[in-house]
Every structure is written in structure tokens, then in C-alpha cells.
Design a protein around this motif. Structure first.
Motif, PDB file in Angstrom:
ATOM      1  N   ALA A 360      30.389  40.772  51.304  1.00 36.15           N
ATOM      2  CA  ALA A 360      30.775  39.394  50.980  1.00 36.15           C
ATOM      3  C   ALA A 360      30.301  39.028  49.575  1.00 36.15           C
ATOM      4  CB  ALA A 360      30.178  38.431  52.007  1.00 36.15           C
ATOM      5  N   ASN A 361      30.987  38.065  48.976  1.00 35.27           N
ATOM      6  CA  ASN A 361      30.610  37.514  47.675  1.00 35.27           C
ATOM      7  C   ASN A 361      30.413  38.591  46.599  1.00 35.27           C
ATOM      8  OD1 ASN A 361      29.823  35.548  45.770  1.00 35.27           O
ATOM      9  ND2 ASN A 361      27.661  35.742  46.333  1.00 35.27           N
ATOM     10  N   PRO A 362      31.373  39.473  46.405  1.00 41.39           N
ATOM     11  CA  PRO A 362      31.211  40.492  45.358  1.00 41.39           C
ATOM     12  C   PRO A 362      31.269  39.866  43.968  1.00 41.39           C
ATOM     13  CG  PRO A 362      33.444  40.556  46.208  1.00 41.39           C
ATOM     14  CD  PRO A 362      32.693  39.565  47.061  1.00 41.39           C
ATOM     15  N   ARG A 363      30.472  40.398  43.032  1.00 44.51           N
ATOM     16  CA  ARG A 363      30.514  39.914  41.650  1.00 44.51           C
ATOM     17  C   ARG A 363      30.224  41.066  40.694  1.00 44.51           C
ATOM     18  NH1 ARG A 363      26.647  38.580  45.734  1.00 44.51           N
ATOM     19  NH2 ARG A 363      24.572  38.169  44.877  1.00 44.51           N
ATOM     20  N   LEU A 364      30.900  41.010  39.591  1.00 43.88           N
ATOM     21  CA  LEU A 364      30.676  41.974  38.524  1.00 43.88           C
ATOM     22  C   LEU A 364      29.473  41.532  37.699  1.00 43.88           C
ATOM     23  CD1 LEU A 364      34.431  42.268  37.641  1.00 43.88           C
ATOM     24  CD2 LEU A 364      33.033  44.257  38.222  1.00 43.88           C
ATOM     25  N   LEU A 365      28.664  42.502  37.290  1.00 45.12           N
ATOM     26  CA  LEU A 365      27.477  42.188  36.495  1.00 45.12           C
ATOM     27  C   LEU A 365      27.696  42.569  35.035  1.00 45.12           C
ATOM     28  CD1 LEU A 365      24.617  43.408  38.878  1.00 45.12           C
ATOM     29  CD2 LEU A 365      25.599  41.116  38.671  1.00 45.12           C
ATOM     30  N   PRO A 366      27.198  41.738  34.111  1.00 45.41           N
ATOM     31  CA  PRO A 366      26.547  40.453  34.359  1.00 45.41           C
ATOM     32  C   PRO A 366      27.526  39.384  34.787  1.00 45.41           C
ATOM     33  CG  PRO A 366      26.795  40.804  32.019  1.00 45.41           C
ATOM     34  CD  PRO A 366      27.256  42.073  32.671  1.00 45.41           C
ATOM     35  N   THR A 367      27.077  38.443  35.590  1.00 46.26           N
ATOM     36  CA  THR A 367      27.978  37.406  36.096  1.00 46.26           C
ATOM     37  C   THR A 367      28.409  36.442  34.991  1.00 46.26           C
ATOM     38  OG1 THR A 367      26.043  36.093  36.736  1.00 46.26           O
ATOM     39  CG2 THR A 367      27.025  37.500  38.425  1.00 46.26           C
ATOM     40  N   SER A 368      27.676  36.423  33.893  1.00 44.93           N
ATOM     41  CA  SER A 368      28.007  35.524  32.784  1.00 44.93           C
ATOM     42  C   SER A 368      29.186  36.025  31.957  1.00 44.93           C
ATOM     43  CB  SER A 368      26.791  35.351  31.872  1.00 44.93           C
ATOM     44  OG  SER A 368      26.360  36.612  31.379  1.00 44.93           O
ATOM     45  N   LYS A 369      29.544  37.286  32.102  1.00 45.15           N
ATOM     46  CA  LYS A 369      30.616  37.877  31.289  1.00 45.15           C
ATOM     47  C   LYS A 369      31.992  37.559  31.884  1.00 45.15           C
ATOM     48  CE  LYS A 369      32.309  42.420  29.759  1.00 45.15           C
ATOM     49  NZ  LYS A 369      32.056  43.886  29.785  1.00 45.15           N
ATOM     50  N   LYS A 370      32.976  37.392  31.020  1.00 46.79           N
ATOM     51  CA  LYS A 370      34.350  37.187  31.479  1.00 46.79           C
ATOM     52  C   LYS A 370      35.059  38.535  31.551  1.00 46.79           C
ATOM     53  CE  LYS A 370      35.091  32.430  29.939  1.00 46.79           C
ATOM     54  NZ  LYS A 370      35.977  31.517  29.147  1.00 46.79           N
ATOM     55  N   TYR A 371      35.696  38.793  32.694  1.00 47.95           N
ATOM     56  CA  TYR A 371      36.385  40.062  32.910  1.00 47.95           C
ATOM     57  C   TYR A 371      37.888  39.816  33.006  1.00 47.95           C
ATOM     58  CZ  TYR A 371      31.691  41.622  34.120  1.00 47.95           C
ATOM     59  OH  TYR A 371      30.344  41.913  34.092  1.00 47.95           O
ATOM     60  N   LYS A 372      38.642  40.854  32.715  1.00 47.41           N
ATOM     61  CA  LYS A 372      40.098  40.710  32.808  1.00 47.41           C
ATOM     62  C   LYS A 372      40.490  40.464  34.261  1.00 47.41           C
ATOM     63  CE  LYS A 372      41.444  45.569  33.509  1.00 47.41           C
ATOM     64  NZ  LYS A 372      42.284  46.679  33.032  1.00 47.41           N
ATOM     65  N   GLU A 373      41.517  39.664  34.428  1.00 54.04           N
ATOM     66  CA  GLU A 373      41.980  39.348  35.776  1.00 54.04           C
ATOM     67  C   GLU A 373      42.687  40.565  36.370  1.00 54.04           C
ATOM     68  OE1 GLU A 373      44.849  36.090  38.003  1.00 54.04           O
ATOM     69  OE2 GLU A 373      43.980  35.629  36.040  1.00 54.04           O
ATOM     70  N   VAL A 374      42.350  40.892  37.595  1.00 52.96           N
ATOM     71  CA  VAL A 374      42.948  42.037  38.291  1.00 52.96           C
ATOM     72  C   VAL A 374      43.891  41.512  39.363  1.00 52.96           C
ATOM     73  CG1 VAL A 374      42.482  44.037  39.753  1.00 52.96           C
ATOM     74  CG2 VAL A 374      40.969  43.516  37.829  1.00 52.96           C
ATOM     75  N   LYS A 375      45.111  41.993  39.325  1.00 54.51           N
ATOM     76  CA  LYS A 375      46.117  41.549  40.286  1.00 54.51           C
ATOM     77  C   LYS A 375      45.793  42.061  41.682  1.00 54.51           C
ATOM     78  CE  LYS A 375      51.146  41.485  40.978  1.00 54.51           C
ATOM     79  NZ  LYS A 375      52.459  41.971  40.474  1.00 54.51           N
ATOM     80  N   GLN A 376      46.041  41.217  42.698  1.00 51.97           N
ATOM     81  CA  GLN A 376      45.787  41.635  44.074  1.00 51.97           C
ATOM     82  C   GLN A 376      46.671  42.819  44.436  1.00 51.97           C
ATOM     83  OE1 GLN A 376      45.390  38.582  47.173  1.00 51.97           O
ATOM     84  NE2 GLN A 376      46.612  39.881  48.534  1.00 51.97           N
ATOM     85  N   LYS A 377      46.042  43.845  44.957  1.00 52.32           N
ATOM     86  CA  LYS A 377      46.727  45.098  45.274  1.00 52.32           C
ATOM     87  C   LYS A 377      46.752  45.371  46.770  1.00 52.32           C
ATOM     88  CE  LYS A 377      46.271  50.059  44.131  1.00 52.32           C
ATOM     89  NZ  LYS A 377      45.460  51.037  43.351  1.00 52.32           N
ATOM     90  N   TYR A 378      45.725  44.909  47.475  1.00 49.75           N
ATOM     91  CA  TYR A 378      45.597  45.200  48.904  1.00 49.75           C
ATOM     92  C   TYR A 378      45.778  43.930  49.722  1.00 49.75           C
ATOM     93  CZ  TYR A 378      43.673  49.564  47.145  1.00 49.75           C
ATOM     94  OH  TYR A 378      43.509  50.754  46.483  1.00 49.75           O
ATOM     95  N   ALA A 379      46.600  44.028  50.741  1.00 54.72           N
ATOM     96  CA  ALA A 379      46.852  42.873  51.609  1.00 54.72           C
ATOM     97  C   ALA A 379      45.565  42.433  52.296  1.00 54.72           C
ATOM     98  CB  ALA A 379      47.903  43.243  52.659  1.00 54.72           C
ATOM     99  N   ARG A 380      45.373  41.131  52.405  1.00 55.19           N
ATOM    100  CA  ARG A 380      44.199  40.581  53.067  1.00 55.19           C
ATOM    101  C   ARG A 380      44.466  40.419  54.559  1.00 55.19           C
ATOM    102  NH1 ARG A 380      42.899  41.986  48.250  1.00 55.19           N
ATOM    103  NH2 ARG A 380      41.570  40.614  46.995  1.00 55.19           N
ATOM    104  N   VAL A 381      43.412  40.577  55.343  1.00 53.08           N
ATOM    105  CA  VAL A 381      43.491  40.331  56.781  1.00 53.08           C
ATOM    106  C   VAL A 381      43.455  38.819  56.988  1.00 53.08           C
ATOM    107  CG1 VAL A 381      42.324  40.643  59.000  1.00 53.08           C
ATOM    108  CG2 VAL A 381      42.354  42.506  57.317  1.00 53.08           C
TER     109      VAL A 381
END
Length: 477
Positions: A360-381
């Protein structure tokens, strides 16, 4: 009777009745009102172990709106009380063998939410009857049992799900999308940790027996385990810290915190595993050795062969008993590491992903950095982790192979095996210290095809334990 046979028979009866009456087929929702669902369209579930987590399981199956809790089974009538009250029409049993023998013609699926040591015997009994199964984590108590359940699911063509709800959560899918997009680069290593145990471990078996509660069938609770006198506070929770019944902190939390890296990188069976364990001292000079009890803490490193998503072997570091890995440099001093007591950390050559329990609550480190937006690839339950139970119900109604499950035995079986292999190393490390071998840690080399440790034979006794007469788990691969 198999599901297809049931459907064919129901179709025949419906069509015959319509022809005899000389009328056209009328939709069910017209006959029964808006939202009506005929009993024949509901999944008929028998639940074994219906207190504690089992109570939660039956309630969540019921919430799907497509399952009927038809049978309840528990050896502890006090623990079962709420479920019996919530589902008064369900027939109650104290022996799962009697229930399956008498009622199997009316059961479509079976859920197993008992202590770890009885998972395999109950799940196999259901699958051999062609019933779909939902089994609480960990899937089994021993490596051999996990392999048998994985094989049986395919052999009997039943829909399966292990009860690690994080596998249905959005977090693991978000993490997979980040990894696929190359945001952290090639994997270097993985850390996962927990503050468990929150029950006694590293203690001697009590010498004073206690009277068995009148509402508990102690012999059936023991099931596959060796017979012993009843002791206070073992039931309903503290059994987790005793090897004859539980699988320690790894069994309790490993399926939750290791599922994400396992599924993201397509890991299977381990190559080797090494462990060191915390010590308990009976006085200031002598280390205690309690072979029935899991140690108070452990640190384990599992090595997996490379997969199509990795450049080489994968190392996963597991820590329990409050031990945690070093905080990443990218984490601010006051930022929470995981969720405080539990966490998952994926370290790549270009970046890191941190997550809480259940991914739960995954985050890329450092959290202060802006990352490129990744398009949803996998269907959510639908409903994420809360939809884990409903997903299995839908899968059972659809039939084997018709719908993707989040934690089928095809995935959760090898995951459970890996955790139980780690427990082999933990038990081996404990043996080494007690027998005064050199060193306080142990590395096991694993022959996966033959399910055997090749360099420390003492632990092979735990790959498949000896069952109590009359409670043997039998399966032919």
C-alpha cells in the motif's frame, strides 16, 4: 457433481419446465423483483475455521452479493459464535471431514481459515472433490505441502486464491507499472521487514497443562500436529509462534510484504537462503534453546535465479522482530520508513520504491522529486484489496481458467515455498547455535526438483513433517 454438470442440469430443468407450461422464458429479475438473484446462481460456500480471520472471510464473501454461506465448520464453538449468528441458515459442523463427506454434493467452493498446520489437509480434501478453494496465508505449513497444493490446483482444475489481500490492491500494480517504465532501472536488491512477532516467541513450552475448554475440540484442533496436552493461551492466537502449528513472523507477514517483489519480477523458486536468528538467554551466561518455539527475531537473505525482468539473480532481504534495514539516503529524516513497523523497499540502479504493508501507499524516492507520469497498464481489481474475496467468488462462478486471480496457487504456492524455505534456514541457524557449529548463521543450498537441502541434512526433516496417525496429508504428484 462438477460446475458444468450443474449448469447443464439447471438449464435442462428450466427449459423443460417452460416447454411443459407452454410459455416463453421470463428473465429472473422479473420473476424475483429487481436485484433478485436465484439460489442456483449463487456460489455455495463451505467455510472451515470461522472465527477471527475466518469470520472476516465469510463476511467478505457474503458482501460480494454472489455467495451463499451454506456451511460453517469450526472446532471452537466460542470462536464460531459470531459467524453462526450472522448466518443462521448455514449448517454447522465441528469436523470438516464429516461436512465434506455429507454435503459435498451441495458445495461449490471451500474456504480454509484455520491455523497453518491444518491448511493442506483441508484444502486438499476439498480440491480432490473438485471444489474451488480459498486458503488463508500462508498457503501451507511445510514446503512439500505448498508444492502439493500448487500441483493439485492444476490437476483438479479448480479456482484458487490465497488470502493475501494486498495482491489485489492498487499498490502492487502501480509499482509494477513504475518498474516496467524503467523508473528505478535494473533491480539491485529488495528489503522487506515487519515488527512481528506480536505474540510470544523464543520461550520454553509450558510445563503445566491446563483444562481444555468445554467448547473446544482439542483433538480436532491439533489435527495433523503431534498430540500434546492443552496449554493456556495457545488458542486462538499464540499458536503462530510454535513450530508444530505456526510459521512465525514470516508465515504471518511474509506473504503480505514479499508478494509485490515476487509478482513484479516473476520470481519462482529459491536457489539458496541464509539466515541468522536472535538469541534468548536463560541467564546472563547461557543461551536458551527452545526447539518448539520460533526465535524472537531473524534476518534472512533469499536468492532467486534471474528472470526475464532482471539482469541477474535477485536477492531479497527479510527482517523481523523489529529489525529494519538502513534508512535510504533519499528519505527525509522525519519521513516514515514504510508504515513504521512494516515495509517494502525496491532498490534499482536508477531509483527506489518504498511501500507499506500489503504494498500500500507506494512512493518513489525521494518523494520531493517530480517523476514522469506513467500510463496505467494493468487493470485494477474493483475495490482494490477489499475486492480480493469478491474476485475469487466471481472467478469460481466463471469457472476454471476463465478469469485472472490475484493470488492463485500458481503464484502463491511458489511464494509460500520461498517463505517456508526461509524458515528452514531459521530453524537450521537455531540448530547450529545449539549444536555449537562454527558461526551463528547458516546458508542452505536447495535442490528444487527433489525438494531437498543439499548441504545441511538436519533441516530436511522439516521439508515434510511426520503427521499424527490418522491425520496424514497424502498426495501423489
Amino acid at each position: 457433481m462438477q460446475t458444468n454438470e450443474k449448469e447443464n442440469r439447471r438449464d435442462f430443468i428450466r427449459k423443460a419446465a417452460v416447454i411443459a407450461a407452454g410459455v416463453s422464458i421470463v428473465p429472473r429479475h422479473v420473476l424475483g423483483g429487481k436485484g433478485y438473484r436465484a439460489p442456483s446462481d449463487m456460489l455455495q460456500i463451505a467455510s472451515i475455521g470461522v472465527g477471527g480471520m475466518g469470520r472476516s472471510d465469510v463476511n467478505n464473501f457474503h458482501k460480494s452479493g454472489k455467495a451463499n454461506i451454506a456451511y460453517l465448520c469450526d472446532v471452537d464453538k466460542v470462536r464460531a459464535k459470531d459467524s453462526v449468528s450472522n448466518f443462521p441458515k448455514a449448517k454447522f459442523y465441528t469436523d470438516f471431514r464429516e461436512m465434506l463427506d455429507k454435503e459435498h454434493k451441495h458445495i461449490d467452493a471451500v474456504s480454509v481459515s484455520t491455523p497453518d498446520h491444518n491448511h493442506a489437509i483441508q484444502a486438499l480434501a476439498a480440491m480432490e472433490l473438485g471444489k474451488h478453494v480459498y486458503v488463508q496465508k500462508p498457503l501451507a505449513h511445510d514446503v512439500w505441502e505448498a508444492r502439493a497444493l500448487t500441483h493439485a490446483a492444476k490437476k483438479y482444475k479448480v479456482v484458487t486464491q490465497m488470502g493475501n489481500q494486498g495482491a489485489s490492491g492498487d499498490g502492487v500494480r502501480q509499482m509494477r507499472e513504475w518498474v516496467d517504465a524503467g523508473l528505478i532501472g535494473d533491480l539491485v536488491e529488495v528489503y522487506a521487514w515487519t515488527d512481528r512477532p506480536v505474540w510470544p516467541q523464543g520461550i520454553a513450552w509450558p510445563t503445566q497443562k491446563a483444562p481444555v475448554p468445554a467448547t473446544l475440540d482439542w483433538d480436532k484442533w491439533l489435527g495433523t500436529a503431534p498430540y500434546t496436552d492443552y496449554i493456556n493461551k495457545l488458542v486462538p492466537f499464540n499458536w503462530r509462534g510454535w513450530w508444530p502449528y505456526g510459521t512465525g513472523a514470516l508465515g504471518d507477514m511474509g506473504c503480505h510484504n514479499l508478494e509485490a517483489p515476487f509478482s513484479i519480477y516473476g520470481l519462482q523458486y529459491v536457489k539458496d537462503v541464509q539466515a541468522s536468528v536472535g538469541s534468548v538467554y536463560v541467564d546472563e551466561f547461557k543461551r536458551g534453546y527452545f526447539p518448539e518455539s520460533c526465535p524472537p527475531s531473524s534476518s534472512v537473505t533469499l536468492t532467486f535465479p534471474k528472470t526475464p525482468k532482471t539482469k541477474g539473480d535477485v536477492k531479497i532481504h527479510w527482517m523481523d522482530g523489529g529489525i529494519q534495514p538502513p534508512r535510504p539516503d533519499e528519505l527525509e529524516p522525519n519521513e516514515k520508513f514504510g508504515d513504521g513497523g512494516n515495509g517494502i523497499l525496491l532498490i534499482g540502479k536508477k531509483g527506489k520504491i518504498l511501500a507499506d504493508t500489503y504494498a500500500a501507499n507506494p512512493r518513489l524516492l525521494p518523494t520531493s522529486k517530480k517523476y514522469k507520469e506513467v500510463k496505467q497498464k494493468y487493470a485494477r481489481v474493483p475495490d482494490g484489496a477489499k475486492g480480493h474475496w469478491a474476485q475469487w467468488v466471481e472467478g469460481c462462478l466463471a469457472g476454471y481458467g476463465k478469469m485472472e486471480m490475484s493470488a492463485p496457487f500458481e503464484i502463491s504456492g511458489p511464494l509460500t515455498e520461498a517463505l517456508l524455505m526461509a524458515n528452514l534456514a531459521i530453524r537450521g541457524a537455531d540448530l547450529r547455535i545449539n549444536n555449537k557449529y562454527p558461526g551463528r548463521s547458516l546458508k542452505l543450498l536447495w535442490d528444487n526438483d527433489n525438494m531437498r537441502v543439499t548441504n545441511f541434512d538436519e533441516v530436511n526433516q522439516f521439508v515434510k513433517r511426520t503427521y499424527r496417525p490418522g491425520w496424514e496429508v497424502k498426495y501423489n504428484f
